[in-house]
Scaffold this motif. Structure first.
Motif, PDB file in Angstrom:
ATOM      1  N   GLN A 116      35.567  34.326  46.660  1.00  0.00           N
ATOM      2  CA  GLN A 116      36.419  35.391  46.157  1.00  0.00           C
ATOM      3  C   GLN A 116      35.650  36.337  45.249  1.00  0.00           C
ATOM      4  O   GLN A 116      34.909  35.892  44.355  1.00  0.00           O
ATOM      5  CB  GLN A 116      37.595  34.789  45.387  1.00  0.00           C
ATOM      6  N   ARG A 146      35.263  40.726  54.960  1.00  0.00           N
ATOM      7  CA  ARG A 146      36.105  40.543  53.783  1.00  0.00           C
ATOM      8  C   ARG A 146      37.563  40.769  54.167  1.00  0.00           C
ATOM      9  O   ARG A 146      37.858  41.483  55.123  1.00  0.00           O
ATOM     10  CB  ARG A 146      35.700  41.494  52.667  1.00  0.00           C
ATOM     11  N   GLN A 147      38.425  40.146  53.389  1.00  0.00           N
ATOM     12  CA  GLN A 147      39.852  40.324  53.598  1.00  0.00           C
ATOM     13  C   GLN A 147      40.545  40.396  52.253  1.00  0.00           C
ATOM     14  O   GLN A 147      40.486  39.440  51.462  1.00  0.00           O
ATOM     15  CB  GLN A 147      40.442  39.191  54.434  1.00  0.00           C
ATOM     16  N   ALA A 148      41.156  41.528  52.010  1.00  0.00           N
ATOM     17  CA  ALA A 148      41.925  41.725  50.786  1.00  0.00           C
ATOM     18  C   ALA A 148      43.370  41.304  51.034  1.00  0.00           C
ATOM     19  O   ALA A 148      43.835  41.321  52.182  1.00  0.00           O
ATOM     20  CB  ALA A 148      41.855  43.184  50.364  1.00  0.00           C
ATOM     21  N   GLU A 194      38.423  48.424  44.872  1.00  0.00           N
ATOM     22  CA  GLU A 194      38.692  48.378  46.310  1.00  0.00           C
ATOM     23  C   GLU A 194      37.826  47.350  47.030  1.00  0.00           C
ATOM     24  O   GLU A 194      38.085  47.016  48.193  1.00  0.00           O
ATOM     25  CB  GLU A 194      38.489  49.748  46.948  1.00  0.00           C
ATOM     26  N   ASP A 195      36.805  46.849  46.375  1.00  0.00           N
ATOM     27  CA  ASP A 195      35.961  45.805  46.970  1.00  0.00           C
ATOM     28  C   ASP A 195      36.523  44.407  46.723  1.00  0.00           C
ATOM     29  O   ASP A 195      35.968  43.422  47.225  1.00  0.00           O
ATOM     30  CB  ASP A 195      34.542  45.879  46.392  1.00  0.00           C
ATOM     31  N   THR A 196      37.586  44.313  45.960  1.00  0.00           N
ATOM     32  CA  THR A 196      38.203  43.021  45.698  1.00  0.00           C
ATOM     33  C   THR A 196      38.724  42.410  46.993  1.00  0.00           C
ATOM     34  O   THR A 196      39.506  43.034  47.722  1.00  0.00           O
ATOM     35  CB  THR A 196      39.362  43.181  44.695  1.00  0.00           C
ATOM     36  N   ALA A 197      38.271  41.191  47.275  1.00  0.00           N
ATOM     37  CA  ALA A 197      38.644  40.528  48.531  1.00  0.00           C
ATOM     38  C   ALA A 197      38.008  39.144  48.575  1.00  0.00           C
ATOM     39  O   ALA A 197      37.151  38.819  47.751  1.00  0.00           O
ATOM     40  CB  ALA A 197      38.166  41.342  49.737  1.00  0.00           C
ATOM     41  N   THR A 205      36.409  39.563  42.718  1.00  0.00           N
ATOM     42  CA  THR A 205      37.413  40.363  42.021  1.00  0.00           C
ATOM     43  C   THR A 205      36.719  41.386  41.149  1.00  0.00           C
ATOM     44  O   THR A 205      35.877  41.028  40.316  1.00  0.00           O
ATOM     45  CB  THR A 205      38.316  39.478  41.153  1.00  0.00           C
ATOM     46  N   LYS A 246      45.819  42.857  53.724  1.00  0.00           N
ATOM     47  CA  LYS A 246      45.053  43.733  54.600  1.00  0.00           C
ATOM     48  C   LYS A 246      44.376  42.933  55.703  1.00  0.00           C
ATOM     49  O   LYS A 246      44.205  41.720  55.596  1.00  0.00           O
ATOM     50  CB  LYS A 246      44.010  44.512  53.797  1.00  0.00           C
TER      51      LYS A 246
END
Length: 125
Positions: free
Chosen positions: A120, A38-40, A89-92, A122, A43
């Protein structure tokens, strides 16, 4: 040609669940480990989980242990990532991946060279 397509992302409230799917084609899934990354925004990409080619070995990032579960159904050419107790914080963007080479069946969280387009996720109230 190895192809991977993610699906199942969306908007979910904190504490909710989602199941991501990675559908593959162009190769024999039985021979490949699959990783989820994953990539936020802003980050670096993070390795979330992986599963060995026959499903006997899995790994998880510390940030998702106990909440995420990876599984695979080689007969359906699909790998899943069940995500529970989601937090913002898992949004990515979530990606599945495979890698070529003699050790392609082994579960690892780096060194992948075939990627899907991402889905995605969210987490927000």
């Amino acid at each position: 040609q190895l192809q991977l397509v993610e699906s199942g992302g969306g908007l979910v409230q904190p504490g909710g669940s989602l199941r991501l799917s990675c559908t593959t084609s162009g190769f024999t899934l039985d021979d490949y480990a699959i990783g989820w990354f994953r990539q936020a925004p802003g980050k670096e990409r993070e390795g979330v989980s992986c599963v060995s080619s026959r499903g006997g070995r899995t790994k998880y990032a510390d940030s998702v242990k106990g909440r995420f579960t990876i599984s695979r159904d080689n007969a359906k050419n699909t790998v899943y990532l069940q995500m529970n107790s989601l937090t913002p914080e898992d949004t990515a963007d979530y990606y599945c991946a495979a890698y070529s080479g003699l050790l392609s069946a082994l579960c690892r969280l780096s060194g992948y060279d075939h990627w899907g387009q991402g889905t995605q996720v969210t987490v927000s109230s």
